[in-house]
Design an enzyme around this catalytic site. Structure first.
Site, PDB file in Angstrom:
ATOM      1  N   TYR A 110      -2.239 -19.382  10.379  1.00  0.00           N
ATOM      2  CA  TYR A 110      -1.675 -20.523   9.643  1.00  0.00           C
ATOM      3  C   TYR A 110      -1.089 -20.059   8.311  1.00  0.00           C
ATOM      4  O   TYR A 110       0.030 -20.405   7.947  1.00  0.00           O
ATOM      5  CB  TYR A 110      -2.766 -21.565   9.403  1.00  0.00           C
ATOM      6  CG  TYR A 110      -2.322 -22.711   8.524  1.00  0.00           C
ATOM      7  CD1 TYR A 110      -1.552 -23.759   9.030  1.00  0.00           C
ATOM      8  CD2 TYR A 110      -2.672 -22.744   7.164  1.00  0.00           C
ATOM      9  CE1 TYR A 110      -1.152 -24.806   8.210  1.00  0.00           C
ATOM     10  CE2 TYR A 110      -2.271 -23.776   6.351  1.00  0.00           C
ATOM     11  CZ  TYR A 110      -1.514 -24.807   6.874  1.00  0.00           C
ATOM     12  OH  TYR A 110      -1.111 -25.832   6.054  1.00  0.00           O
ATOM     13  N   HIS A 164      -1.339   2.698  -6.262  1.00  0.00           N
ATOM     14  CA  HIS A 164      -2.095   1.577  -5.716  1.00  0.00           C
ATOM     15  C   HIS A 164      -2.378   0.531  -6.792  1.00  0.00           C
ATOM     16  O   HIS A 164      -2.568  -0.655  -6.493  1.00  0.00           O
ATOM     17  CB  HIS A 164      -3.408   2.098  -5.119  1.00  0.00           C
ATOM     18  CG  HIS A 164      -4.032   1.185  -4.112  1.00  0.00           C
ATOM     19  ND1 HIS A 164      -4.691   0.042  -4.454  1.00  0.00           N
ATOM     20  CD2 HIS A 164      -4.082   1.243  -2.747  1.00  0.00           C
ATOM     21  CE1 HIS A 164      -5.152  -0.556  -3.363  1.00  0.00           C
ATOM     22  NE2 HIS A 164      -4.787   0.149  -2.308  1.00  0.00           N
ATOM     23  N   ARG A 223      -0.843  -3.029  -7.137  1.00  0.00           N
ATOM     24  CA  ARG A 223      -1.408  -4.166  -6.409  1.00  0.00           C
ATOM     25  C   ARG A 223      -2.348  -4.955  -7.310  1.00  0.00           C
ATOM     26  O   ARG A 223      -2.344  -6.188  -7.314  1.00  0.00           O
ATOM     27  CB  ARG A 223      -2.125  -3.674  -5.152  1.00  0.00           C
ATOM     28  CG  ARG A 223      -1.161  -3.062  -4.138  1.00  0.00           C
ATOM     29  CD  ARG A 223      -1.858  -2.322  -3.014  1.00  0.00           C
ATOM     30  NE  ARG A 223      -2.723  -3.150  -2.223  1.00  0.00           N
ATOM     31  CZ  ARG A 223      -2.322  -3.996  -1.279  1.00  0.00           C
ATOM     32  NH1 ARG A 223      -1.022  -4.152  -1.047  1.00  0.00           N
ATOM     33  NH2 ARG A 223      -3.183  -4.685  -0.566  1.00  0.00           N
ATOM     34  N   LYS A 261      -3.487  -1.526   7.537  1.00  0.00           N
ATOM     35  CA  LYS A 261      -4.907  -1.200   7.398  1.00  0.00           C
ATOM     36  C   LYS A 261      -5.772  -2.215   8.143  1.00  0.00           C
ATOM     37  O   LYS A 261      -6.777  -1.852   8.771  1.00  0.00           O
ATOM     38  CB  LYS A 261      -5.281  -1.171   5.912  1.00  0.00           C
ATOM     39  CG  LYS A 261      -6.738  -0.852   5.631  1.00  0.00           C
ATOM     40  CD  LYS A 261      -7.002  -0.823   4.145  1.00  0.00           C
ATOM     41  CE  LYS A 261      -8.464  -0.513   3.842  1.00  0.00           C
ATOM     42  NZ  LYS A 261      -8.728  -0.501   2.384  1.00  0.00           N
ATOM     43  N   HIS A 279      -4.396  -8.746   2.488  1.00  0.00           N
ATOM     44  CA  HIS A 279      -5.838  -8.633   2.591  1.00  0.00           C
ATOM     45  C   HIS A 279      -6.307  -9.378   3.830  1.00  0.00           C
ATOM     46  O   HIS A 279      -5.651 -10.312   4.309  1.00  0.00           O
ATOM     47  CB  HIS A 279      -6.515  -9.199   1.343  1.00  0.00           C
ATOM     48  CG  HIS A 279      -6.399  -8.296   0.163  1.00  0.00           C
ATOM     49  ND1 HIS A 279      -6.644  -8.703  -1.129  1.00  0.00           N
ATOM     50  CD2 HIS A 279      -6.044  -6.989   0.072  1.00  0.00           C
ATOM     51  CE1 HIS A 279      -6.443  -7.694  -1.959  1.00  0.00           C
ATOM     52  NE2 HIS A 279      -6.084  -6.641  -1.252  1.00  0.00           N
ATOM     53  N   ARG A 298       0.856  -1.186   0.000  1.00  0.00           N
ATOM     54  CA  ARG A 298       0.000   0.000   0.000  1.00  0.00           C
ATOM     55  C   ARG A 298       0.892   1.236   0.000  1.00  0.00           C
ATOM     56  O   ARG A 298       1.875   1.292   0.744  1.00  0.00           O
ATOM     57  CB  ARG A 298      -0.919  -0.003   1.219  1.00  0.00           C
ATOM     58  CG  ARG A 298      -1.983  -1.101   1.160  1.00  0.00           C
ATOM     59  CD  ARG A 298      -2.988  -0.975   2.302  1.00  0.00           C
ATOM     60  NE  ARG A 298      -4.046  -1.970   2.136  1.00  0.00           N
ATOM     61  CZ  ARG A 298      -4.030  -3.197   2.651  1.00  0.00           C
ATOM     62  NH1 ARG A 298      -2.994  -3.564   3.400  1.00  0.00           N
ATOM     63  NH2 ARG A 298      -5.021  -4.035   2.454  1.00  0.00           N
TER      64      ARG A 298
END
Length: 402
Positions: free
Chosen positions: A366, A330, A333, A266, A356, A239
């Site tokens: 995990y 951005h 991404r 975020k 995310h 980001r």
């Protein structure tokens, strides 16, 4: 004819009525029936005719009155009502100014991440407080806010203008909740600003134009710090706010990792970015310049590295290169996500690299451990692929790391 000192001295009162002696730019001398002489300025603001007192002669000289007039005219041109400013100065209610309430509003948000708090504060300090900081929040008008926001739009930062409008509205609503404002005037500005890009950010996802973009980035003739950030962004697709605020203490170049703390993220989840050899080379290039400072991309506006480049710096550089509407900071991404999926990399691995959110916290923990080794291979393959595009090699799918 403009006023002169002689004309003012010789002006005699009319016992039956007040009269005016005009000067210039709306200023005049008002002569009272009792002989009092008052400098005044007539002006229009928000469609209303108003009058501003500039002083009493001879305590206020003609020159001093004109200086006050010129200051007031500049305020009007900047979208500030000088009459309201005068009221604030007389009442001395500093705790009810927009700046005071905005700072109180930010302090009342303990759950904000440090990066978000810093971004909101920078928006206020840079783009709002110089114009609206001393305004009474109760008397703040929609036209004043719009004028302030248009200054941001005029420099091409449409998304920043939209976000700043939101921040202003939040501060005003806090003022309403605490009994110091009556209504949110930003509600009157719906549709008054250009709409920022919604949904997905513009992004180049085709190999050939992506290669050209990478070559243009290498040829960018702006500052070395911003160019290095530009070159690093495609390799790590973080980001933009995280990249701009990257600190040297977060990097372990020997381990080839960038570790970002949860309070900067975020999604409030600590994040590890594996670094390709190309990314490490860029960091080693800039290390002699900023390595003794806090931030990797230290801004020359600060001293001793306590400031870093703006989160908007990379996007502004991309626009200056002629890619407005085609690609954003951005957007890298989206570029990486699209091409990595096309090449068959596992969606969980890509999503983890994009940081995310994972709603299942057990699965998130995990994934964080399970995909790190795989992500190292993916990030190196990605960097090698970008090198091939940049160097003009035949566009072939890059091979998924096994």
């Amino acid at each position: 004819m403009p006023l002169s000192d002689t004309a003012i001295k010789n002006a005699k009162p009319n016992p039956d009525k007040l009269y005016k002696l005009p000067d210039e730019k709306g200023m005049y001398l008002l002569v009272h029936t009792n002989g009092g002489k008052y400098f005044r300025l007539d002006y229009r603001f928000s469609g209303k005719r108003k009058t501003l007192a500039l002083g009493i002669y001879p305590e206020t000289t003609l020159k001093a009155a004109r200086d006050k007039r010129d200051t007031a005219k500049k305020q009007i041109a900047d979208g500030i009502d000088p009459g309201l400013t005068r009221k604030i100065e007389k009442t001395g209610s500093a705790e009810n100014t927009f700046a005071a309430i905005a700072k109180e509003f930010m302090a009342a948000k303990p759950n904000w991440s440090e990066s978000h708090r810093k971004h909101v504060n920078e928006c206020f300090e840079r783009d709002v407080f110089p114009w609206l900081g001393n305004r009474s929040i109760k008397e703040l008008s929609a036209v004043e806010v719009l004028t302030t926001l248009r200054r941001i739009v005029d420099r091409g930062a449409i998304e920043t203008a939209a976000r700043t409008k939101q921040f202003i509205g939040q501060a005003i609503r806090y003022g309403i909740a605490t009994g110091r404002a009556e209504r949110d005037v930003t509600a009157d500005l719906r549709g008054a600003l250009p709409s920022p890009v919604r949904g997905h950010y513009p992004a180049i996802t085709e190999p050939k134009p992506l290669g050209q973009l990478l070559r243009d980035i290498d040829a960018y003739n702006g500052g070395f710090v911003v160019r290095t950030a530009l070159q690093l962004q495609p390799l790590i697709f973080a980001r933009p706010a995280n990249l701009a605020a990257a600190e040297w203490a977060e990097f372990d170049l020997e381990a080839a990792e960038w570790r970002i703390a949860s309070d900067k993220m975020k999604m409030k989840d600590a994040h590890i970015v594996p670094l390709s050899t190309q990314a490490i080379a860029l960091l080693r290039d800039i290390q002699p310049l900023t390595g003794n400072q806090q931030y990797v991309f230290a801004s020359n506006q600060g001293q001793n590295g306590e400031k870093h480049i703006s989160r908007e710096s990379i996007g502004m550089a991309i626009r200056r290169m002629g890619y407005q509407g085609q690609h954003t900071a951005h957007g890298f991404r989206t570029t990486a996500s699209t091409l990595l999926h096309e090449q068959g990399f596992h969606s969980d691995m890509i999503e983890r690299q994009l940081a995310h959110a994972e709603r299942n916290r057990v699965k998130a923990a995990y994934n964080r451990a399970q995909h790190l080794a795989e992500r190292r291979k993916m990030m190196q393959s990605w960097a090698d692929y970008l090198d091939g595009l940049k160097n003009g090699a035949q566009v072939l799918p890059f091979k998924k790391a096994g």
